[in-house]
Scaffold this motif. Structure first.
Motif, PDB file in Angstrom:
ATOM      1  N   GLU A  55       0.877  -1.269   0.163  1.00  0.00           N
ATOM      2  CA  GLU A  55       0.319   0.213   0.263  1.00  0.00           C
ATOM      3  C   GLU A  55       0.817   1.280  -0.541  1.00  0.00           C
ATOM      4  N   VAL A  56       2.169   1.482   0.949  1.00  0.00           N
ATOM      5  CA  VAL A  56       3.012   2.829   1.204  1.00  0.00           C
ATOM      6  C   VAL A  56       3.878   3.102  -0.258  1.00  0.00           C
ATOM      7  N   GLY A  57       4.142   1.278  -0.548  1.00  0.00           N
ATOM      8  CA  GLY A  57       4.415   1.739  -2.574  1.00  0.00           C
ATOM      9  C   GLY A  57       3.945   1.850  -2.950  1.00  0.00           C
ATOM     10  N   MET A  58       2.388   1.663  -3.447  1.00  0.00           N
ATOM     11  CA  MET A  58       1.708   2.179  -4.712  1.00  0.00           C
ATOM     12  C   MET A  58       0.940   3.232  -4.054  1.00  0.00           C
ATOM     13  N   LYS A  59       0.937   3.791  -3.004  1.00  0.00           N
ATOM     14  CA  LYS A  59       1.192   5.496  -3.607  1.00  0.00           C
ATOM     15  C   LYS A  59       1.963   6.201  -3.203  1.00  0.00           C
ATOM     16  N   MET A  60       3.046   5.340  -2.703  1.00  0.00           N
ATOM     17  CA  MET A  60       4.220   6.260  -3.250  1.00  0.00           C
ATOM     18  C   MET A  60       4.849   6.085  -5.016  1.00  0.00           C
ATOM     19  N   GLU A  61       4.275   5.358  -5.531  1.00  0.00           N
ATOM     20  CA  GLU A  61       4.816   5.528  -7.336  1.00  0.00           C
ATOM     21  C   GLU A  61       2.849   5.841  -7.994  1.00  0.00           C
ATOM     22  N   ALA A  62       2.134   6.261  -7.025  1.00  0.00           N
ATOM     23  CA  ALA A  62       1.222   7.475  -7.645  1.00  0.00           C
ATOM     24  C   ALA A  62       1.477   8.612  -7.606  1.00  0.00           C
ATOM     25  N   LYS A  63       2.441   8.988  -6.058  1.00  0.00           N
ATOM     26  CA  LYS A  63       2.335  10.293  -6.481  1.00  0.00           C
ATOM     27  C   LYS A  63       3.685  10.822  -6.757  1.00  0.00           C
ATOM     28  N   THR A  64       4.467   9.992  -6.857  1.00  0.00           N
ATOM     29  CA  THR A  64       5.601  10.376  -8.865  1.00  0.00           C
ATOM     30  C   THR A  64       5.175  10.619  -9.612  1.00  0.00           C
ATOM     31  N   GLN A  65       4.159   9.729 -10.513  1.00  0.00           N
ATOM     32  CA  GLN A  65       4.326  10.292 -11.404  1.00  0.00           C
ATOM     33  C   GLN A  65       2.762  11.254 -11.021  1.00  0.00           C
ATOM     34  N   GLU A  66       2.175  11.690 -10.261  1.00  0.00           N
ATOM     35  CA  GLU A  66       1.707  12.411 -10.778  1.00  0.00           C
ATOM     36  C   GLU A  66       2.417  14.339 -10.274  1.00  0.00           C
ATOM     37  N   TRP A  67       3.444  13.610  -9.507  1.00  0.00           N
ATOM     38  CA  TRP A  67       4.402  15.071  -9.283  1.00  0.00           C
ATOM     39  C   TRP A  67       4.928  15.620 -11.301  1.00  0.00           C
ATOM     40  N   ILE A  68       5.730  14.590 -11.605  1.00  0.00           N
ATOM     41  CA  ILE A  68       5.878  14.286 -13.014  1.00  0.00           C
ATOM     42  C   ILE A  68       5.348  14.902 -13.670  1.00  0.00           C
ATOM     43  N   ALA A  69       3.866  14.890 -13.864  1.00  0.00           N
ATOM     44  CA  ALA A  69       2.733  14.200 -14.907  1.00  0.00           C
ATOM     45  C   ALA A  69       2.615  16.610 -15.122  1.00  0.00           C
ATOM     46  N   GLY A  70       2.344  16.686 -13.955  1.00  0.00           N
ATOM     47  CA  GLY A  70       1.838  18.144 -13.531  1.00  0.00           C
ATOM     48  C   GLY A  70       2.928  19.420 -13.263  1.00  0.00           C
ATOM     49  N   LEU A  71       4.192  18.873 -13.704  1.00  0.00           N
ATOM     50  CA  LEU A  71       5.703  19.815 -14.403  1.00  0.00           C
ATOM     51  C   LEU A  71       5.419  21.127 -15.502  1.00  0.00           C
ATOM     52  N   GLY A  72       5.262  21.822 -15.485  1.00  0.00           N
ATOM     53  CA  GLY A  72       5.635  22.430 -16.992  1.00  0.00           C
ATOM     54  C   GLY A  72       7.197  21.929 -17.407  1.00  0.00           C
ATOM     55  N   LYS A  73       7.005  22.265 -18.720  1.00  0.00           N
ATOM     56  CA  LYS A  73       8.218  21.997 -19.371  1.00  0.00           C
ATOM     57  C   LYS A  73       9.279  22.209 -19.150  1.00  0.00           C
TER      58      LYS A  73
END
Length: 570
Positions: A55-73
């Motif tokens: 559960e912790v690992g999945m939360k960590m993965e989801a946060k990482t991908q959310e942050w990458i997607a939210g970055l501007g160019k």
């Protein structure tokens, strides 16, 4: 606190949810220390929790991908260059690469010039090695870079293109795929002007017409096989004629080397070697060296005629210049084109062969020369004094297969006559063995015949038609030995071995070769034995009677019977 403590898990989950960035174990440990209440814990414990608890690992993965997607160019590119990504999961790394590739493709599409790692990296603020890695890993990025380079280079006006190319540093710094586009466009421009010229232009005039230096034109023609052939065409030469003349003159360039490699099997020289391989196969099984103007001609002929032979190529030009060249060997040396050597070249060559004989007394020598030259008595006497024993001579004729066979290889019906003419070739051949030196005298060069049997072959034999691949195995090869024959009516003897025909031996078969013996040796037959049978048929009436040869008819004889007859007349 242990890694599986529920309190630690709850705190880590909250920290991940509010983290602005990639929630790595070290960063999370620092966040826990700032919390209320603060939790002091080693980062390795947090790391173990993230690994062990799904559960912790999945939360960590989801946060990482959310942050990458939210970055501007800009933020993404800055983060890409500064953040360590090695601890990310493969899914996150894949998302990261996909985002970077999308940015690269977008930048390549609008780049005004030739995109490469250096200029794209500078624009995006990332390392050029990063761009190169993505181009290697993602074929789409690589293809897009090449496509953009091609389109941009082709969009340049001719004047601007040539001006840019005149700056050596600009061309030198282009990536390889762009250099290929530049080379092709340059070639197309030069080719266009060559074809417009109508007659052989010099490099300076071509350069003036195009607007570049004559030396640049020369460099491109000498490096491009296509341009070289086109330039030779303006001189009235076919491809084979151009290659043949370049070989005879010893001309060298990248284009000529490639042209020779491409056209060698189409030249009559390869068919001459096929004829030698058929009719002197017993000696060519021991072939070690071939002295010739034509590079690797033996391997080309062996492949074309499906003959088991190989030899080290020894260039003839050093002998023509009187410089000499080492000749490896311990069996048979083939001198292909003896007539191309002047008196100096002949003496240098045979002096080298003489040195070779000291270590290999079983050495045999086969020489070939044009029908326009002859081995005179003076030549043979000088050879004998120098220790070269004359054994046999004659002419070799390689003949085209019939029209039906040619058509089966794709030759059009209207081209059969020309192709047959091209494939047919006749040369003289001599065979020598090594003996005792009786005196050292200069060997004269070959004497040119008073008659002309139809030209040197530059117009007929080297016509620019492509010889069908594999036709070499269909060629017929005949040997006409120079013999003092006894009188008699014409005859043909078919020698059979293991139930199949292996050789045809004829006497007085053609008005132009009255009282001559000819030997046609089929592929794979032991040539030496059939040459001996032919000599006996020509010179020994008892041998003819022993075999039951019938005048004016074809007589089939088994090889075994020929061997018995040879023993009987000894």
């Amino acid at each position: 606190m242990r890694y599986n403590d529920p309190i630690l898990k709850e705190a880590v989950m909250l920290a991940i949810g509010g983290f602005d960035g990639i929630p790595a174990a070290r960063a999370l440990a620092r966040e826990l220390l700032k919390g209320t209440p603060p939790i002091k814990i080693n980062w390795s414990t947090v790391n173990k929790l993230c690994r062990e608890d799904a559960e912790v690992g999945m939360k960590m993965e989801a946060k990482t991908q959310e942050w990458i997607a939210g970055l501007g160019k800009p933020e993404f590119l800055k983060a890409y260059s500064s953040v360590v990504w090695s601890n990310l999961s493969e899914d996150s790394k894949g998302m990261l690469r996909s985002r970077l590739d999308s940015i690269l493709l977008e930048e390549i599409e609008r780049y005004d010039g030739v995109p490469d790692g250096t200029n794209l990296g500078a624009i995006l603020g990332i390392k050029n090695t990063t761009v190169h890695r993505r181009a290697r890993a993602n074929p789409e990025v690589k293809m897009k870079m090449e496509e953009r380079a091609k389109n941009w280079l082709e969009s340049l006006g001719e004047k601007e293109f040539l001006e840019r190319c005149s700056v050596g540093a600009w061309t030198a710094n282009l990536p390889e795929y762009a250099k290929e586009v530049v080379q092709k466009r340059y070639e197309d421009i030069i080719l266009r002007e060559i074809m417009r010229s109508g007659s052989a232009p010099n490099f300076v005039s071509l350069g003036n017409t195009i607007g570049i230096h004559g030396s640049t034109v020369m460099r491109h023609i000498e490096s491009s096989e296509k341009l070289w052939f086109a330039y030779q065409q303006t001189r009235g030469l076919s491809r084979d004629q151009a290659v043949e003349l370049a070989i005879q003159r010893g001309e060298k360039s990248e284009a000529i080397s490639r042209a020779i490699s491409e056209r060698l099997r189409h030249l009559s020289a390869s068919r001459e070697i096929i004829a030698i391989g058929r009719c002197f196969g017993d000696l060519l099984e021991k072939l070690v060296s071939c002295v010739s103007l034509y590079p690797d001609i033996v391997s080309v002929a062996a492949k074309e005629g499906e003959i088991n032979m190989s030899a080290t190529h020894v260039p003839m030009n050093p002998f023509r210049r009187g410089e000499g060249q080492e000749i490896p060997g311990c069996g048979t040396v083939l001198v292909h084109g003896l007539h191309r050597l002047g008196g100096v070249g002949i003496n240098v060559l045979f002096r080298k062969i003489r040195e070779l004989y000291a270590e290999h007394p079983e050495l045999s020598i086969i020489t070939t020369h044009s029908k326009r030259y002859s081995l005179t008595e003076a030549f043979l006497e000088a050879m004998e004094l120098n220790g070269f024993i004359f054994k046999e001579s004659g002419s070799l004729r390689v003949e085209s297969p019939d029209s039906e066979t040619l058509e089966s290889y794709g030759v059009a019906a209207e081209d059969v006559g020309r192709m047959s003419n091209k494939l047919t070739r006749e040369i003289n051949v001599g065979l020598f063995s090594m003996g005792k030196v009786k005196g050292r005298v200069l060997i004269p060069e070959l004497e040119k015949a008073l008659y002309d049997e139809g030209g040197s072959g530059i117009t007929r034999q080297f016509e620019g038609m492509d010889v069908p691949e594999g036709i070499g195995r269909e060629l017929r090869a005949r040997f006409f030995p120079n013999l003092e024959v006894i009188a008699g009516d014409p005859f043909v003897v078919e020698v059979l071995h293991s139930g199949r025909a292996c050789s045809l031996i004829g006497f007085d078969m053609h008005p132009k070769r009255a009282r001559a013996v000819e030997v046609e040796v089929f592929p794979g037959a032991p040539a030496a034995e059939y040459r001996k049978i032919a000599r006996l048929l020509a010179t020994n009436m008892g041998f003819r009677r022993e075999l039951g040869v019938v005048p004016n008819k074809l007589t089939a004889v088994r090889l075994k019977a020929c061997r018995q007859a040879m023993k009987a007349i000894k």
